[in-house]
Design a protein around this motif. Structure first.
Motif, PDB file in Angstrom:
ATOM      1  N   THR A  61       0.815  -1.221   0.000  1.00  0.00           N
ATOM      2  CA  THR A  61       0.000   0.000   0.000  1.00  0.00           C
ATOM      3  C   THR A  61       0.844   1.265   0.000  1.00  0.00           C
ATOM      4  OG1 THR A  61      -0.138  -0.099   2.420  1.00  0.00           O
ATOM      5  CG2 THR A  61      -1.953  -1.113   1.166  1.00  0.00           C
ATOM      6  N   ASP A  62       2.104   1.145   0.423  1.00  0.00           N
ATOM      7  CA  ASP A  62       2.995   2.302   0.454  1.00  0.00           C
ATOM      8  C   ASP A  62       4.397   1.854   0.056  1.00  0.00           C
ATOM      9  OD1 ASP A  62       4.474   4.550   0.861  1.00  0.00           O
ATOM     10  OD2 ASP A  62       4.188   4.619   3.033  1.00  0.00           O
ATOM     11  N   PRO A  63       4.782   2.068  -1.201  1.00  0.00           N
ATOM     12  CA  PRO A  63       6.106   1.612  -1.648  1.00  0.00           C
ATOM     13  C   PRO A  63       7.254   2.465  -1.137  1.00  0.00           C
ATOM     14  CG  PRO A  63       5.025   2.820  -3.404  1.00  0.00           C
ATOM     15  CD  PRO A  63       4.023   2.710  -2.288  1.00  0.00           C
ATOM     16  N   SER A  64       6.942   3.525  -0.402  1.00  0.00           N
ATOM     17  CA  SER A  64       8.000   4.428   0.044  1.00  0.00           C
ATOM     18  C   SER A  64       8.547   4.067   1.422  1.00  0.00           C
ATOM     19  CB  SER A  64       7.478   5.875   0.082  1.00  0.00           C
ATOM     20  OG  SER A  64       6.519   6.042   1.112  1.00  0.00           O
ATOM     21  N   SER A  65       8.045   2.980   2.026  1.00  0.00           N
ATOM     22  CA  SER A  65       8.498   2.653   3.387  1.00  0.00           C
ATOM     23  C   SER A  65       8.505   1.149   3.618  1.00  0.00           C
ATOM     24  CB  SER A  65       7.585   3.319   4.417  1.00  0.00           C
ATOM     25  OG  SER A  65       6.261   2.796   4.328  1.00  0.00           O
ATOM     26  N   VAL A  66       9.407   0.727   4.502  1.00  0.00           N
ATOM     27  CA  VAL A  66       9.410  -0.654   4.968  1.00  0.00           C
ATOM     28  C   VAL A  66       8.303  -0.784   6.008  1.00  0.00           C
ATOM     29  CG1 VAL A  66      10.745  -2.456   6.122  1.00  0.00           C
ATOM     30  CG2 VAL A  66      11.869  -0.904   4.512  1.00  0.00           C
ATOM     31  N   ASP A  67       7.543  -1.839   5.921  1.00  0.00           N
ATOM     32  CA  ASP A  67       6.358  -2.035   6.765  1.00  0.00           C
ATOM     33  C   ASP A  67       6.728  -2.008   8.249  1.00  0.00           C
ATOM     34  OD1 ASP A  67       3.953  -2.933   7.937  1.00  0.00           O
ATOM     35  OD2 ASP A  67       3.488  -4.151   6.183  1.00  0.00           O
ATOM     36  N   ALA A  68       6.117  -1.100   8.987  1.00  0.00           N
ATOM     37  CA  ALA A  68       6.397  -0.999  10.424  1.00  0.00           C
ATOM     38  C   ALA A  68       6.040  -2.281  11.150  1.00  0.00           C
ATOM     39  CB  ALA A  68       5.630   0.190  11.017  1.00  0.00           C
ATOM     40  N   SER A  69       4.958  -2.942  10.726  1.00  0.00           N
ATOM     41  CA  SER A  69       4.542  -4.174  11.402  1.00  0.00           C
ATOM     42  C   SER A  69       5.493  -5.326  11.112  1.00  0.00           C
ATOM     43  CB  SER A  69       3.124  -4.558  10.980  1.00  0.00           C
ATOM     44  OG  SER A  69       3.080  -4.996   9.638  1.00  0.00           O
ATOM     45  N   ASN A 108      -3.770   3.526   1.364  1.00  0.00           N
ATOM     46  CA  ASN A 108      -2.989   3.692   0.140  1.00  0.00           C
ATOM     47  C   ASN A 108      -3.173   5.113  -0.379  1.00  0.00           C
ATOM     48  OD1 ASN A 108      -2.058   3.680  -2.584  1.00  0.00           O
ATOM     49  ND2 ASN A 108      -2.372   1.471  -2.708  1.00  0.00           N
ATOM     50  N   ALA A 109      -2.179   5.938  -0.171  1.00  0.00           N
ATOM     51  CA  ALA A 109      -2.280   7.359  -0.542  1.00  0.00           C
ATOM     52  C   ALA A 109      -2.466   7.539  -2.045  1.00  0.00           C
ATOM     53  CB  ALA A 109      -1.033   8.108  -0.073  1.00  0.00           C
TER      54      ALA A 109
END
Length: 772
Positions: free
Chosen positions: A55-63, A101-102
């Motif tokens: 949903t957000d390719p700009s970050s590694v998943d926090a979970s 998803n922005a």
């Protein structure tokens, strides 16, 4: 370019994060793995266990541990001497929950004026300027919409409102009519959807990475990993869905500094990876298929065909080519009809090309495809042959097909490009996800990437393929189990023994149909093969598997129209394995017959996969016996502490026997360590032939670049039950050109003739290295 000697795949998720993976790097080093191989780690749909719904390719998943976790994993990997390979998903994004998803939220809010309108693949004109979202239980559910906190709500679904589209007191249905999207009955997705998806998954929307700025924004975080030295290579999910796979791979290589890249590409028998693909190879389904077929008895084909016909109540067994043509047409006329209609809309309508016949002809051509997709101009012949085949099947469409052919061959046109993107979807859904659950004569044969009409592979055929692999794709991955395999390697290894025990198998199935009948003969064969292959297994696991298998097959029940009566009988059959003593006894007796030979097949297949040409991957946990079924069963938690302790015990001198789970760990660790520490022993390929009455039961090869005796030598047993029933090795031997040591037992053997009964006394396999 740094390249791996081997990889070890870890499923990163909220319950096993990057921090957990970091803590495991010491074990992976001790096991002998060269690189750690991670499932997708970019931010995905909340609660996603697989990560392919980014949903957000700009970050590694926090979970999954976030950027901090990835940095910790990379640091730990470097300290352990491991490289890092990461799975990425360039074809689609997860859109199940728009607020997460922005990109998608912006698209819904602003429609065609959104910055991300170009990023998604939407046919706005077909939707009347709106994006159709198939989320409603029925179109009447528009009356259940609400406006809450400046959003449109449908139960738990949340959607944005266009600027100025709502004034306090407005009716929610009227507000909905003013949006850039239209919420519709989910059933309308089959024929009225106007955005490209991943296969038929409405919640995975295709994106257009062929557009430079979309590629840059979608890959900015991935590029950072290479700029900062966090990763060494990438696995590319579903490249067949991309508009321009070769262009994408070239740009990826450039932006990651020429890193090691693999593509999840299924190659049909005889198909080659396109020469213009700038990558090191595939993720290994082609290797899996070759290895599996070594352990299937070719003499069983006629018998299993006869049993298949009997279970179908027919005079002849299933015609696979006719079956997959039918299942692919079921897909083109069903869940992917929207995609076919989108192609048809790109063909200028005329008296010679009426819209309905064009759609039919396009579907027929795709149903006639022998491979997943063409790569124009590389795959021109595939398109031509498929059109010709379609015309033979449907002569009334011949004129339409002939008129379509030049349009389909125009790689620069939107039709030509979209046609290429669509054929693979149909193949995957029609073959892997339908026909493979219908064509059930032997479950080993219906694995991802396989052609089940190739029943078995003899050693000479295997050697030919390995010589080619070594010359063409020496850095391509080899595998036996993945997160996508329908049965794990040890489950298939046990099922393969059925080819050596057809009379016993037929008697067992007949008995099960008496005691716990399943009113679908082919499905009964699949179910009892799966249960016998995975046994012992929990009731919950088996119930989940058989229900999924039945609905995927779609003959007696389905996902969209479940047959409750049939599913009740199916569940009762599984329950009988636990609750009816006669069924339990018969099942356990049949498993006891298969198990010792299944263990032999497992060890033999594993040693071949780990030492054959290519880069071997070990899927998490499969260094012990792992008898999993299709996902999500193959993503169950792994007890790494047990494996760590067992490896330490082996290294301290503990002994193990061929049927012990630690035997597979011994084999895996010794083969991985040898590939990592002695790469000079794996630079070539030459067959090793046995002499004597049981010679056909040996699969052997030498990996030395200078020929026989100069490299690591693999010996594996084929068809172990038949070997035993025929009296064993009976003086069969191989000739050694120099003295060798077996990495598994520590035993040494001088040059000259060596009896296989001696070499393979403890284990059905050997890994021999020259003595210095």
């Amino acid at each position: 370019m740094r390249t791996p000697a081997s990889t070890y795949r870890l499923q990163i998720r909220p319950s096993f994060t990057l921090h957990d993976a970091a803590a495991l790097t010491g074990y992976l080093r001790d096991l002998g793995a060269d690189w750690v191989y991670l499932s997708p780690i970019l931010t995905a749909e909340e609660g996603s266990d697989h990560g392919y719904d980014v949903t957000d390719p700009s970050s590694v998943d926090a979970s999954r541990g976030g950027a901090e976790g990835f940095a910790a994993l990379s640091k730990a990997a470097r300290e352990a001497g491991l490289g890092v390979l990461v799975d990425i998903v360039p074809n689609h994004m997860g859109v199940a929950s728009p607020p997460q998803n922005a990109w998608w939220w912006s698209l819904l809010k602003d429609g065609r004026s959104s910055r991300y309108a170009e990023a998604f693949d939407v046919d706005w004109d077909f939707g009347g300027g709106k994006l159709r979202l198939p989320v409603l239980g029925s179109d009447d559910d528009l009356d259940k919409l609400e406006v809450v906190d400046g959003e449109l709500r449908y139960f738990d679904h949340r959607f944005p409102l266009a600027e100025g589209s709502y004034v306090a007191g407005d009716n929610a249905r009227d507000v909905h009519a003013r949006q850039h999207y239209e919420l519709v009955d989910w059933r309308r997705a089959d024929s009225e959807l106007n955005y490209r998806r991943f296969f038929a998954v409405n919640t995975l929307a295709g994106i257009r990475v062929e557009i430079p700025w979309v590629f840059e924004e979608d890959h900015a975080e991935v590029v950072r990993w290479f700029r900062e030295g966090l990763a060494d290579g990438l696995r590319i999910d579903h490249p067949d869905g991309l508009a321009d796979p070769s262009g994408y791979l070239a740009r990826l290589k450039e932006t990651t500094g020429g890193s090691y890249v693999l593509v999840e590409k299924i190659l049909e028998p005889g198909e080659e990876l396109p020469e213009n693909f700038d990558c090191e190879g595939t993720t290994g389904y082609d290797a899996l298929t070759d290895v599996d077929r070594l352990f299937v008895d070719p003499d069983a084909e006629v018998q299993l065909d006869a049993l298949d016909a009997k279970l179908r109540g027919a005079e002849t067994p299933a015609d696979y080519q006719a079956m997959i043509h039918g299942t692919k047409r079921r897909i083109t006329d069903g869940i992917l009809h929207s995609e076919i209609l989108r192609l048809a809309r790109l063909v200028p309508e005329s008296p010679e090309l009426p819209r309905q016949e064009v759609a039919d002809a396009l579907a027929e051509t795709i149903a006639s495809f022998p491979v997943y997709r063409s790569y124009l101009p590389y795959g021109k012949d595939v398109v031509v042959e498929s059109v010709e085949r379609a015309a033979q099947t449907r002569p009334e469409l011949k004129q339409v097909l002939e008129a379509l052919l030049p349009l389909l061959l125009d790689a620069g046109s939107e039709l030509g490009r979209r046609f290429q993107q669509t054929s693979g979807m149909v193949m995957a859904k029609g073959v892997e996800d339908t026909a493979f659950f219908r064509y059930t004569r032997l479950g080993t044969l219906t694995e991802v990437g396989a052609d089940p009409t190739e029943f078995a592979l003899l050693p000479d055929g295997f050697h030919e393929r390995m010589v080619h692999r070594q010359a063409r794709l020496p850095l391509s991955m080899t595998t036996l189990t993945t997160h996508d395999t329908k049965r794990s390697e040890d489950t298939r290894a046990r099922i393969s023994v059925i080819s050596e025990a057809v009379p016993e198998w037929e008697a067992f199935v007949d008995r099960m149909q008496e005691l716990a009948p399943i009113p679908d003969g082919p499905l009964a064969a699949l179910v009892w093969q799966g249960i016998a292959g995975a046994w012992p297994a929990s009731r919950e696991r088996l119930q989940g598997y058989v229900l999924k298998a039945a609905r995927e097959a779609g003959n007696s029940t389905s996902w969209t129209d479940p047959n409750e009566g049939f599913e009740t009988k199916l569940a009762s059959a599984v329950d009988a394995a636990f609750d009816l003593p006669e069924v339990t006894s018969a099942l356990e007796g049949f498993v006891a017959l298969l198990d010792p030979y299944g263990a032999s097949n497992s060890l033999s297949a594993k040693i071949v996969q780990l030492t054959m040409p290519g880069v071997p991957d070990v899927y998490q946990g499969t260094e012990f016996w792992d008898r999993s079924l299709t996902d999500p069963d193959n993503r169950r938690p792994v007890d790494f502490e047990r494996r760590r302790a067992a490896l330490a015990a082996l290294d301290a001198g503990a002994q193990t026997e061929a049927r012990d789970e630690s035997a597979k760990l011994l084999l895996t660790s010794r083969a991985l360590r040898l590939r990592r520490d002695r790469p000079e022993l794996f630079n070539g390929y030459s067959p090793v032939h046995a002499e004597g009455p049981a010679a056909e039961h040996l699969l052997g090869f030498d990996r030395g670049a200078l020929g026989m005796g100069s490299g690591a030598m693999t010996l594996a047993t084929r068809l172990p039950r038949k070997l035993e029933r025929n009296g064993g090795w009976q003086g069969t031997f191989i000739r050694l050109e120099s003295a060798v040591r077996d990495e598994l037992t520590g035993n040494s053997y001088p040059a000259g003739e060596v009896q296989l009964a001696r070499l393979l006394l403890r284990y059905p396999v050997a890994l021999l290295v020259p003595m210095t």
